[in-house]
Motif scaffolding. Sequence first.
Motif, PDB file in Angstrom:
ATOM      1  N   ARG A  78       0.828  -1.215   0.000  1.00  0.00           N
ATOM      2  CA  ARG A  78       0.000   0.000   0.000  1.00  0.00           C
ATOM      3  C   ARG A  78       0.858   1.259   0.000  1.00  0.00           C
ATOM      4  O   ARG A  78       0.469   2.278  -0.575  1.00  0.00           O
ATOM      5  CB  ARG A  78      -0.930  -0.002   1.210  1.00  0.00           C
ATOM      6  N   VAL A  79       2.012   1.193   0.650  1.00  0.00           N
ATOM      7  CA  VAL A  79       2.912   2.354   0.667  1.00  0.00           C
ATOM      8  C   VAL A  79       3.402   2.649  -0.747  1.00  0.00           C
ATOM      9  O   VAL A  79       3.438   3.814  -1.176  1.00  0.00           O
ATOM     10  CB  VAL A  79       4.101   2.094   1.613  1.00  0.00           C
ATOM     11  N   GLU A  80       3.772   1.617  -1.482  1.00  0.00           N
ATOM     12  CA  GLU A  80       4.239   1.802  -2.855  1.00  0.00           C
ATOM     13  C   GLU A  80       3.134   2.355  -3.749  1.00  0.00           C
ATOM     14  O   GLU A  80       3.371   3.251  -4.566  1.00  0.00           O
ATOM     15  CB  GLU A  80       4.747   0.464  -3.412  1.00  0.00           C
ATOM     16  N   ILE A  81       1.923   1.838  -3.575  1.00  0.00           N
ATOM     17  CA  ILE A  81       0.797   2.331  -4.377  1.00  0.00           C
ATOM     18  C   ILE A  81       0.478   3.785  -4.035  1.00  0.00           C
ATOM     19  O   ILE A  81       0.195   4.603  -4.918  1.00  0.00           O
ATOM     20  CB  ILE A  81      -0.441   1.431  -4.160  1.00  0.00           C
ATOM     21  N   THR A  82       0.565   4.134  -2.756  1.00  0.00           N
ATOM     22  CA  THR A  82       0.317   5.519  -2.345  1.00  0.00           C
ATOM     23  C   THR A  82       1.363   6.455  -2.927  1.00  0.00           C
ATOM     24  O   THR A  82       1.044   7.581  -3.352  1.00  0.00           O
ATOM     25  CB  THR A  82       0.312   5.624  -0.808  1.00  0.00           C
ATOM     26  N   ALA A  83       2.628   6.010  -2.972  1.00  0.00           N
ATOM     27  CA  ALA A  83       3.693   6.828  -3.565  1.00  0.00           C
ATOM     28  C   ALA A  83       3.409   7.075  -5.046  1.00  0.00           C
ATOM     29  O   ALA A  83       3.609   8.195  -5.555  1.00  0.00           O
ATOM     30  CB  ALA A  83       5.043   6.140  -3.383  1.00  0.00           C
ATOM     31  N   ILE A  84       2.933   6.046  -5.742  1.00  0.00           N
ATOM     32  CA  ILE A  84       2.561   6.215  -7.155  1.00  0.00           C
ATOM     33  C   ILE A  84       1.412   7.213  -7.270  1.00  0.00           C
ATOM     34  O   ILE A  84       1.402   8.081  -8.162  1.00  0.00           O
ATOM     35  CB  ILE A  84       2.165   4.865  -7.776  1.00  0.00           C
ATOM     36  N   ALA A  85       0.430   7.127  -6.352  1.00  0.00           N
ATOM     37  CA  ALA A  85      -0.715   8.042  -6.372  1.00  0.00           C
ATOM     38  C   ALA A  85      -0.266   9.497  -6.181  1.00  0.00           C
ATOM     39  O   ALA A  85      -0.818  10.408  -6.809  1.00  0.00           O
ATOM     40  CB  ALA A  85      -1.724   7.654  -5.283  1.00  0.00           C
ATOM     41  N   TRP A  86       0.730   9.722  -5.324  1.00  0.00           N
ATOM     42  CA  TRP A  86       1.278  11.070  -5.155  1.00  0.00           C
ATOM     43  C   TRP A  86       1.828  11.593  -6.480  1.00  0.00           C
ATOM     44  O   TRP A  86       1.569  12.741  -6.867  1.00  0.00           O
ATOM     45  CB  TRP A  86       2.391  11.049  -4.096  1.00  0.00           C
ATOM     46  N   GLY A  87       2.588  10.750  -7.165  1.00  0.00           N
ATOM     47  CA  GLY A  87       3.140  11.162  -8.451  1.00  0.00           C
ATOM     48  C   GLY A  87       2.063  11.475  -9.468  1.00  0.00           C
ATOM     49  O   GLY A  87       2.175  12.457 -10.225  1.00  0.00           O
ATOM     50  N   VAL A  88       0.991  10.683  -9.479  1.00  0.00           N
ATOM     51  CA  VAL A  88      -0.106  10.919 -10.421  1.00  0.00           C
ATOM     52  C   VAL A  88      -0.844  12.203 -10.072  1.00  0.00           C
ATOM     53  O   VAL A  88      -1.223  12.981 -10.964  1.00  0.00           O
ATOM     54  CB  VAL A  88      -1.076   9.715 -10.431  1.00  0.00           C
ATOM     55  N   ASN A  89      -1.056  12.473  -8.778  1.00  0.00           N
ATOM     56  CA  ASN A  89      -1.680  13.729  -8.359  1.00  0.00           C
ATOM     57  C   ASN A  89      -0.875  14.930  -8.840  1.00  0.00           C
ATOM     58  O   ASN A  89      -1.430  15.908  -9.345  1.00  0.00           O
ATOM     59  CB  ASN A  89      -1.804  13.766  -6.825  1.00  0.00           C
ATOM     60  N   ILE A  90       0.438  14.858  -8.666  1.00  0.00           N
ATOM     61  CA  ILE A  90       1.302  15.970  -9.079  1.00  0.00           C
ATOM     62  C   ILE A  90       1.269  16.134 -10.601  1.00  0.00           C
ATOM     63  O   ILE A  90       1.231  17.262 -11.119  1.00  0.00           O
ATOM     64  CB  ILE A  90       2.736  15.731  -8.577  1.00  0.00           C
ATOM     65  N   ALA A  91       1.262  15.020 -11.331  1.00  0.00           N
ATOM     66  CA  ALA A  91       1.185  15.100 -12.799  1.00  0.00           C
ATOM     67  C   ALA A  91      -0.122  15.756 -13.246  1.00  0.00           C
ATOM     68  O   ALA A  91      -0.139  16.561 -14.187  1.00  0.00           O
ATOM     69  CB  ALA A  91       1.304  13.703 -13.400  1.00  0.00           C
ATOM     70  N   SER A  92      -1.233  15.441 -12.553  1.00  0.00           N
ATOM     71  CA  SER A  92      -2.516  16.089 -12.848  1.00  0.00           C
ATOM     72  C   SER A  92      -2.433  17.588 -12.604  1.00  0.00           C
ATOM     73  O   SER A  92      -2.983  18.393 -13.371  1.00  0.00           O
ATOM     74  CB  SER A  92      -3.630  15.479 -11.979  1.00  0.00           C
ATOM     75  N   GLY A  93      -1.742  17.974 -11.528  1.00  0.00           N
ATOM     76  CA  GLY A  93      -1.578  19.390 -11.233  1.00  0.00           C
ATOM     77  C   GLY A  93      -0.774  20.117 -12.294  1.00  0.00           C
ATOM     78  O   GLY A  93      -1.124  21.225 -12.703  1.00  0.00           O
ATOM     79  N   ILE A  94       0.290  19.490 -12.758  1.00  0.00           N
ATOM     80  CA  ILE A  94       1.122  20.109 -13.805  1.00  0.00           C
ATOM     81  C   ILE A  94       0.312  20.300 -15.084  1.00  0.00           C
ATOM     82  O   ILE A  94       0.363  21.365 -15.716  1.00  0.00           O
ATOM     83  CB  ILE A  94       2.369  19.242 -14.072  1.00  0.00           C
ATOM     84  N   LEU A  95      -0.447  19.280 -15.474  1.00  0.00           N
ATOM     85  CA  LEU A  95      -1.259  19.376 -16.688  1.00  0.00           C
ATOM     86  C   LEU A  95      -2.270  20.512 -16.579  1.00  0.00           C
ATOM     87  O   LEU A  95      -2.449  21.296 -17.517  1.00  0.00           O
ATOM     88  CB  LEU A  95      -1.971  18.053 -16.943  1.00  0.00           C
ATOM     89  N   ASN A  96      -2.931  20.642 -15.426  1.00  0.00           N
ATOM     90  CA  ASN A  96      -3.924  21.694 -15.251  1.00  0.00           C
ATOM     91  C   ASN A  96      -3.289  23.075 -15.140  1.00  0.00           C
ATOM     92  O   ASN A  96      -3.928  24.076 -15.469  1.00  0.00           O
ATOM     93  CB  ASN A  96      -4.770  21.407 -13.999  1.00  0.00           C
ATOM     94  N   THR A  97      -2.053  23.129 -14.702  1.00  0.00           N
ATOM     95  CA  THR A  97      -1.368  24.415 -14.592  1.00  0.00           C
ATOM     96  C   THR A  97      -1.057  24.989 -15.964  1.00  0.00           C
ATOM     97  O   THR A  97      -0.974  26.207 -16.140  1.00  0.00           O
ATOM     98  CB  THR A  97      -0.061  24.251 -13.788  1.00  0.00           C
ATOM     99  N   ILE A  98      -0.884  24.127 -16.946  1.00  0.00           N
ATOM    100  CA  ILE A  98      -0.593  24.596 -18.310  1.00  0.00           C
ATOM    101  C   ILE A  98      -1.793  25.325 -18.904  1.00  0.00           C
ATOM    102  O   ILE A  98      -1.626  26.186 -19.767  1.00  0.00           O
ATOM    103  CB  ILE A  98      -0.168  23.414 -19.204  1.00  0.00           C
TER     104      ILE A  98
END
Length: 509
Positions: free
Chosen positions: A147-167
Amino acid sequence: MTGDVSRSDQRLHELGYKSEFKRDMSLFGVLGISFCAIGILTGMSSAFQTGLFSGGPLGLFWGWNICSIFMMLIAMSLAEICSAYPTMGGLYFWVCKMKPDKPMLGCKFTGWVYSIAMTFTGTSGNLSTALYLASMAEVGTGRILTRVEITAIAWGVNIASGILNTIGTKAIGGMSNFYIWWTLAGTVVLVITLLVKAPTHNSAEFVFTDYENFTGWSNRGFVVLLGFLQAVYTLEGCETAAQVAEEAKRAEFLAPMAVMGSIAGSWLIGLIYMLSLLFSVQSIDSVAATAYALPITQLFYDAVGPKLTIVCLTVVCVSQFMAAATAFTASSRLFYALARDNACPAKRQFMALNRFQAPYVGVWTSVLIGCIISCAYIGSAVAFNAILSSAAIAVMLSYVQPITIRVFWPDESLPEKGPFHLGRWSWPVNVASFCFTIFICVLFVLPTAHPTTALNMNYAIVAIGGVILLVGLGWLFWGRFRFVGPVRTAEEERAAAAGAVEQEDEKKR
């Protein structure tokens, strides 16, 4: 095209707002936003086991079609209002405009609850993206991720969503255009792969009449109704087109068309995809006993083997990421709309736009909340699911606010009709939509397993209660002192222009 933009800006000014966004979105882009928010391939894949274990193929097939009909009625109700009030606030602004004497209703029960719902929806989608990535890794390596590994991946995906929306708008509009083609092509790939490669295919009798029950409840009707949650969860999101209405050409026509068109397209594509899954599932017991991060992975693995399973998961994973990113698009625009009307703190920050015309503070607030909530998955999947189930309920509660006003105050609530309106069918459609939303809200909080224990209890009622309590306290200690209704920024703009002219005249004198 310039005329379309001018008409849309004129209508926005009539509603009291000045134009602050470039109108870069066409019908295809606006339709893609709603279509993307619904995420038909992702919702069907992520929640497929809910219907499969609660009623089986019988419940899935009939539940999908019945719920699609009622969700189309809801879309028609919302589209009629959207055509009259094509603004970024969407549901929140509609309630404020139709019932101006009840500012708490618009600010608290629609604006804030819906903002939280969209943020939670994006968080849910990003965790689902992480689960798809984890499932692909598990199939490829044979190792089950923690679950820790999956949560770390989820953090990365959240940040990627933020970058896309910032553009900004162009990036989101381009993504939504791409999403439509990806979904159409992806559906073809998934359907053909399943039907061609599955070792055996189920009979039509199995697909349309087989009943399954993994819930522990004995009442067949109740079990099938629990399976309805899969369809409703999948089809939520059509109203997202309204969140980009101020960024669309001729929004008073295109936005409502997108609201309804996204449900119609999702209904058809979802039905085709679901039937391919039902004809190809090899063992329901195997899906129920899977150790993979997502049960749909086991269905793919049994039907098409490990290599093609990764291909199928990739198709759905990309769709899931785009759908989650769109939810953050909606939440950031809601924060902007609420700030514009003095309905949330830090007005200047939430209204700030970067050079890409993106309300970046709202975007990264959504990302931050998403990362914090994702941490709950480390401790308990049950707790995390309860938080995210509350998002689905909050969306339906947000739907019911403007529809309720249209049912009980049909004449005074919509004095100005837009290009799209239902005419004499308006009230019957709204009544049917109202009844269905109330029914689904109740169904969403009922226990889904029997006997009910601390581990399998449906904690959605606790989570949604916490959301309503939080929003209520916000209104009690802050909102009721600041919020009086939508602010007319267009008048401020005209007053500022007049002031500038007066100052120039003074200088000349």
